[in-house]
Design a protein around this motif. Structure first.
Motif, PDB file in Angstrom:
ATOM      1  N   GLU A 254       0.955  -1.246  -0.044  1.00  0.00           N
ATOM      2  CA  GLU A 254      -0.143  -0.061   0.257  1.00  0.00           C
ATOM      3  C   GLU A 254       0.956   1.282   0.128  1.00  0.00           C
ATOM      4  OE1 GLU A 254      -3.524   2.100   2.835  1.00  0.00           O
ATOM      5  OE2 GLU A 254      -2.893  -0.021   3.082  1.00  0.00           O
ATOM      6  N   GLN A 255       1.928   1.284   0.941  1.00  0.00           N
ATOM      7  CA  GLN A 255       2.752   2.310   0.812  1.00  0.00           C
ATOM      8  C   GLN A 255       3.308   2.557  -0.501  1.00  0.00           C
ATOM      9  OE1 GLN A 255       5.571   1.097   3.932  1.00  0.00           O
ATOM     10  NE2 GLN A 255       4.516   2.202   5.591  1.00  0.00           N
ATOM     11  N   GLU A 258       0.631   3.901  -3.064  1.00  0.00           N
ATOM     12  CA  GLU A 258       0.177   5.291  -2.726  1.00  0.00           C
ATOM     13  C   GLU A 258       1.269   6.350  -3.179  1.00  0.00           C
ATOM     14  OE1 GLU A 258      -0.984   5.475   1.397  1.00  0.00           O
ATOM     15  OE2 GLU A 258      -2.680   4.591   1.015  1.00  0.00           O
ATOM     16  N   SER A 262       0.771   9.079  -6.336  1.00  0.00           N
ATOM     17  CA  SER A 262       0.806  10.502  -5.988  1.00  0.00           C
ATOM     18  C   SER A 262       1.853  11.509  -6.792  1.00  0.00           C
ATOM     19  CB  SER A 262       1.137  10.680  -4.401  1.00  0.00           C
ATOM     20  OG  SER A 262       2.491  10.368  -4.104  1.00  0.00           O
TER      21      SER A 262
END
Length: 411
Positions: A254-255, A258, A262
Motif C-alpha cells: 500500500e505504501q 500510494e 501521488s
C-alpha cells in the motif's frame, strides 16, 4: 544518508526495551562506527545481542535444572533442562544466522545472503520440534513406569527463577523482533514463551505430587510436549513461508502504490511484484501509466526519481515499467468504463488496465488486463464469456476480448 543514520540512531534510543540503557550500551558496543549506523548493521547487532543473551541465560538454566532434576528424580525437570540446552543451541543458530546474513553479495549470490536469517529461524523451529519429540518419549516412559518426585525449596526456587528469566527473554526477543521485523527473533521469543509454560507445568506437577498421592509428572510432561510440538510446527510454517516466496506485505504494498500514484504525471499503477531475498534485500517491479503524449525524457527522469525514492524510503530496489496510455480518445474511454462496470457486477474487486481497442470490419478487439481476486481462479473463461455476452447484447456491434488475468496478490 545523514538523516537516515540519525533516524536509526534515534530508533535505537527510543524503541529498545523501553529505553534500556544496558541494551543500548551493548548494541553500540557491537556496532562499529556507531555514528554512521546502517540498517543492516542494526539488524546484525540486534541479532547477535539476542543470540549472546540467549546462550548465557539458557546454559545457566540448563545446568541448574540438570542438578535439581537428578536430585529430585523428576523426568519433567530433567527434560526441561534438556529444553534449555536446546535453547542455547538455538541461540547459537540465531547468532550464526545473523552473522552469515551480513555477508555482502558476491558473484555466486548477487542478491546477498540475508536469507540466512530466515534459515536460522527455521533451524530454531526444527530444534523446538525435536525437543518436543524427546520430551514426549521421556514422558510416556514416566507414565508407564512412574517414580516419586523429590520436591524441595531448592527445586521450587530454581523453577521459579527459570520462569522469571524465560519471561524476560520472551519480552526481550519479542521487542527486538518487532523492532527489526525479524522472523528469527520472533521465533526465539515464541520458544521462550513456550518455556515459561513448560516450566510452570513442571512446577505444578512437582507441587501436586508432593502434597497428594497423584503421580502426574509424566502426564504433565506429555501435555507440555504436545504443546511444544504444536508450537514448533506453526513456527516452521511461518519461517518457511518467506523462503518459498510469500506475497508482499500488504502495508508495504500500500505504501509503494500510494507513493507512486501521488507522483506527477502518473495516471495509475499496477502489477506490483515484490521479491524478498531477506531483510534489506527486497526487489520489486511495477507498471506505471502515463499519458502517451508526455515527453519521453521527462517521464524517464520522473521514473528514475521514483525508483530512487522507493529505495530510500522503503528499502526496496524498484524497477518501473512505463505504460503509455491513450487519454484523448472518447470511444476508448467509453468502452473502458463500460467494461469496468460490467466486471464489477460480477465482483466489485475486479479492475482493468492496459486497455486498448483494435477496430475491424466485422468486429472490434478489446485488449486489456483484468486484476481479479485469487479465489476466482479457474473462472477466467466464465468471466470472459459473460463479459463478451454483456457487451454484444448492447447491440453496438461485435466485440471480442483478449484478456490477461492477473491475481490481485500482484497489485
Amino acid at each position: 544518508m545523514k538523516q537516515n543514520n540519525q533516524k536509526l540512531n534515534q530508533q535505537i534510543d527510543n524503541n529498545l526495551l523501553e529505553k534500556s540503557r544496558i541494551t543500548e550500551f551493548f548494541l553500540r558496543l557491537l556496532i562499529k562506527n556507531n555514528h554512521d549506523i546502517q540498517e543492516t548493521q542494526l539488524r546484525s547487532a540486534v541479532g547477535k545481542l539476542s543470540g549472546l543473551v540467549g546462550i548465557v541465560c539458557n546454559l545457566l538454566l540448563a545446568g541448574s535444572k540438570f542438578v535439581v532434576g537428578i536430585l529430585a528424580a523428576s523426568v519433567s525437570i530433567t527434560a526441561d533442562a534438556l529444553n534449555n540446552l536446546s535453547d542455547a543451541a538455538s541461540s547459537i543458530v540465531t547468532l550464526v544466522g545473523f552473522k552469515l546474513a551480513e555477508k555482502p553479495a558476491d558473484a555466486d549470490h548477487p542478491y546477498g545472503h540475508a536469507r540466512f536469517e530466515y534459515l536460522s529461524g527455521l533451524g530454531v523451529a526444527v530444534m523446538i520440534i525435536l525437543i518436543g519429540f524427546e520430551l514426549a518419549k521421556s514422558s510416556v516412559g514416566k507414565i508407564l513406569n512412574p517414580t516419586a518426585v523429590e520436591f524441595s525449596i531448592v527445586t521450587a526456587c530454581v523453577l521459579l527463577g527459570s520462569i522469571l528469566v524465560k519471561m524476560c527473554l520472551f519480552l526481550f526477543n519479542r521487542k527486538m523482533g518487532k523492532m527489526i521485523h525479524s522472523t528469527a527473533l520472533l521465533a526465539t521469543a515464541e520458544d521462550s514463551r513456550n518455556d515459561v509454560i513448560t516450566t510452570s507445568a513442571v512446577l505444578v506437577a512437582a507441587v501436586v505430587e508432593y502434597f497428594t498421592t497423584w503421580q502426574i509428572d509424566g502426564f504433565m510432561g506429555l501435555a507440555v510436549a504436545l504443546f511444544i510440538l504444536y508450537s514448533g510446527v506453526n513456527l516452521a510454517k511461518e519461517t518457511i513461508s518467506p523462503l518459498l516466496g510469500e506475497g508482499a506485505n500488504p502495508e508495504l504494498q500500500e505504501q509503494i502504490t500510494e507513493y507512486i500514484t501521488s507522483c506527477p504525471k502518473v495516471l495509475g499503477c499496477h502489477d506490483l511484484m515484490v521479491h524478498d531475498y531477506g531483510p534489506g534485500q527486497r526487489f520489486a517491479s511495477i507498471h506505471v501509466e502515463m499519458d502517451k503524449d508526455e515527453n519521453a525524457l521527462v517521464c524517464h527522469e520522473l521514473i528514475d526519481n521514483m525508483e530512487r525514492e522507493c529505495y530510500k524510503s522503503y528499502g526496496v530496489h524498484l524497477v518501473i515499467h512505463y505504460d503509455p496510455v491513450v487519454t484523448n480518445n472518447p470511444e476508448i474511454e467509453r468502452l473502458y468504463h463500460l467494461v469496468t462496470a460490467i466486471l464489477k457486477v460480477k465482483d466489485e474487486r475486479m479492475s482493468i488496465h492496459d486497455f486498448r481497442m483494435v477496430p475491424g470490419e466485422e468486429h472490434t478487439n478489446l485488449i486489456f488486463d483484468v486484476a481479479f481476486p485469487t479465489e476466482l481462479r479457474g473462472q477466467e473463461n466464465t468471466i470472459k464469456s459473460a463479459l463478451e455476452k454483456a457487451l454484444n447484447d448492447l447491440g453496438e456491434g461485435t466485440y471480442y476480448t483478449v484478456i490477461t488475468f492477473d491475481p490481485t496478490s500482484f497489485h
